[in-house]
Design an enzyme around this catalytic site. Structure first.
Site, PDB file in Angstrom:
ATOM      1  N   HIS A  16       0.860  -1.190   0.000  1.00 28.44           N
ATOM      2  CA  HIS A  16       0.000   0.000   0.000  1.00 28.44           C
ATOM      3  C   HIS A  16       0.890   1.232   0.000  1.00 28.44           C
ATOM      4  CE1 HIS A  16      -3.741   2.121   1.953  1.00 28.44           C
ATOM      5  NE2 HIS A  16      -3.096   2.929   1.121  1.00 28.44           N
ATOM      6  N   HIS A  18       1.221   4.896  -2.380  1.00 26.54           N
ATOM      7  CA  HIS A  18       0.830   5.763  -3.509  1.00 26.54           C
ATOM      8  C   HIS A  18       2.095   6.428  -4.021  1.00 26.54           C
ATOM      9  CE1 HIS A  18      -3.490   5.527  -2.365  1.00 26.54           C
ATOM     10  NE2 HIS A  18      -2.964   5.341  -1.157  1.00 26.54           N
ATOM     11  N   HIS A 196      -9.610   1.188  -1.130  1.00 20.86           N
ATOM     12  CA  HIS A 196      -9.551   1.818   0.186  1.00 20.86           C
ATOM     13  C   HIS A 196     -10.946   1.735   0.790  1.00 20.86           C
ATOM     14  CE1 HIS A 196      -5.767   3.393  -1.149  1.00 20.86           C
ATOM     15  NE2 HIS A 196      -5.607   4.186  -0.107  1.00 20.86           N
ATOM     16  N   GLU A 199     -11.252   3.499   6.168  1.00 20.56           N
ATOM     17  CA  GLU A 199     -10.201   4.393   6.678  1.00 20.56           C
ATOM     18  C   GLU A 199     -10.905   5.499   7.472  1.00 20.56           C
ATOM     19  OE1 GLU A 199      -8.143   6.696   3.672  1.00 20.56           O
ATOM     20  OE2 GLU A 199      -6.400   7.062   4.970  1.00 20.56           O
ATOM     21  N   ASP A 277       1.806   3.921   2.863  1.00 25.59           N
ATOM     22  CA  ASP A 277       0.764   4.777   2.285  1.00 25.59           C
ATOM     23  C   ASP A 277       1.350   5.968   1.511  1.00 25.59           C
ATOM     24  OD1 ASP A 277      -1.829   5.451   1.648  1.00 25.59           O
ATOM     25  OD2 ASP A 277      -2.423   6.071   3.654  1.00 25.59           O
ATOM     26  N   ASP A 278       1.642   7.066   2.207  1.00 25.07           N
ATOM     27  CA  ASP A 278       2.190   8.279   1.574  1.00 25.07           C
ATOM     28  C   ASP A 278       3.378   8.757   2.400  1.00 25.07           C
ATOM     29  OD1 ASP A 278      -0.074   8.893  -0.478  1.00 25.07           O
ATOM     30  OD2 ASP A 278      -1.118   8.548   1.417  1.00 25.07           O
TER      31      ASP A 278
HETATM   32  N1  ADE Z   1      -4.696   8.820  -1.721  1.00 27.36           N
HETATM   33  C1  ADE Z   1      -3.428   8.841  -1.260  1.00 27.36           C
HETATM   34  N2  ADE Z   1      -3.400   8.461   0.029  1.00 27.36           N
HETATM   35  C2  ADE Z   1      -4.676   8.166   0.393  1.00 27.36           C
HETATM   36  C3  ADE Z   1      -5.296   7.722   1.579  1.00 27.36           C
HETATM   37  N3  ADE Z   1      -4.598   7.469   2.694  1.00 27.36           N
HETATM   38  N4  ADE Z   1      -6.627   7.551   1.578  1.00 27.36           N
HETATM   39  C4  ADE Z   1      -7.351   7.791   0.477  1.00 27.36           C
HETATM   40  N5  ADE Z   1      -6.819   8.223  -0.668  1.00 27.36           N
HETATM   41  C5  ADE Z   1      -5.484   8.402  -0.724  1.00 27.36           C
HETATM   42 ZN    ZN Z   2      -3.732   4.792   0.639  1.00 21.62          ZN
END
Ligand code: ADE
Ligand code: ZN
Length: 338
Positions: A16, A18, A196, A199, A277-278
């Site tokens: 996971h 991005h 997703h 969350e 994630d990011d």
């Molecule tokens: N796009 C990038 N990171 C995300 C996240 N944590 N939740 C939803 N969309 C995303």
């Molecule tokens: Zn994500």
């Protein structure tokens, strides 16, 4: 070996991530300069200072603004290569990265430019760094079904480069059922599906992702803990959840890491995995996520080993490669703790 070294040296898979969320401010400013684009922030430091979020949407606004400097194939190559270097340093041997084509095509950047830059870097990652990878094309759920269908059709000339389709962006107000028909079409084309869910949204979104989108794994899935029937189903089908501890902390999905459900999930028998994630926005790559959550929840080496093993089981790897990695992992764990 102490726990941090153990985490660092474990061969890991990331499921996971991005790619646009791995865009470090330093690289963003460098690309902005060469493309003659003015960012809203004056410096790397002032941009980093803005990384305080109270909910998902605060982050998404900055994330989409950051993508605006990516114009040419080389930009997408550099973005992806930058992540792969970090992945190597984190001892990631396999990664499944998501990209958001609509964040670029809506600005007039051709789909071809985006995917060619990313895939050239992924091929170099395999050849030069020994990192295997799969690519997941995510639809932005705040955009229309029609837009997602258009993106799906645009991807078909590159079908062989993409393993799965996913669903990301603003969960509130954009439930999975909005994309039921697009996902059905994607499955007809032979794509795997992920989404997703849970969350910021309720357990109903996880049910929807399972029953309407037929996903083979859930990205996040935190709110599954509110629904015992759903937990039972996720365990019974061994549906993987791609958990992202530092993301959950930064986006206030949890108040602090010591109240994160990961350990409870693991002990219930859910197939949970740890991911970043990011990472450029949430203060850490995969090892930072493991170290932070292991420290907050007092995870043992066995529990950490199980989480890493889950990632390989949950991956889209061909069976022979999966087994190769599982043996590599087993050898390391046996040497270390058995
Ligand atoms: N796009 C990038 N990171 C995300 C996240 N944590 N939740 C939803 N969309 C995303
Ligand atoms: Zn994500």
């Amino acid at each position: 070996m102490n726990l941090v070294k153990y985490i660092e040296r474990l061969p890991k898979a990331e499921l996971h991530l991005h790619i646009e969320g791995s865009f470090e401010p330093e690289l963003m400013f460098r690309i902005a300069e060469r493309n003659n684009i003015q960012l809203k922030f004056r410096s790397v430091e002032s941009l980093r200072e803005a990384y305080h979020f109270t909910q998902l949407q605060d982050f998404l606004d900055l994330y989409y603004a950051g993508t605006s400097v990516l114009i040419y194939e080389q930009d997408f190559y550099d973005l992806t290569w930058d992540y792969l270097i970090k992945a190597k340093a984190n001892n990631i041997v396999h990664t499944e990265i998501m990209f958001d084509p609509q964040a670029h095509t809506t600005r007039g950047v051709p789909f071809e430019t985006v995917i060619k830059g990313i895939c050239r870097a992924l091929n170099d990652g395999k050849e030069k760094l020994g990192i295997s990878s799969e690519l997941i094309m995510s639809f932005l759920r705040h955009l229309s079904e029609e837009d997602a269908f258009k993106t799906l059709e645009e991807s078909l000339p590159y079908r062989e480069m993409i393993t799965a389709v996913g669903l990301d962006s603003s969960e509130r107000g954009n439930p999975p059922e909005k994309f039921g028909r697009v996902f059905a079409k994607a499955r007809e084309y032979g794509f795997f599906t992920v989404a997703h869910a849970g969350e910021e949204g309720p357990p109903e979104n996880i049910w929807g992702a399972l029953d309407l989108l037929n996903v083979s794994r859930i990205d996040h899935g935190n709110s599954s803990m509110l629904d015992n029937k759903l937990i039972e189903k996720l365990i019974e089908r061994q549906i993987p959840l791609t958990i992202c501890p530092l993301s959950n902390l930064r986006l206030k999905v949890v108040n602090d890491l010591s109240s994160h459900p990961l350990k409870t999930m693991l002990h219930k028998g859910l197939r949970v995995t740890v991911n970043s994630d990011d990472p450029a926005y949430f203060g850490g790559y995969i090892n930072d996520n493991f170290v932070a959550i292991a420290s907050a929840l007092s995870l043992s080496k066995e529990e950490i080993g199980q989480l890493v093993q889950n990632s390989f089981h949950a991956s889209f790897l061909p069976e022979s490669t999966r087994q190769k990695y599982l043996h590599l992992l087993d050898d390391f764990i046996n040497l270390e703790i058995r």
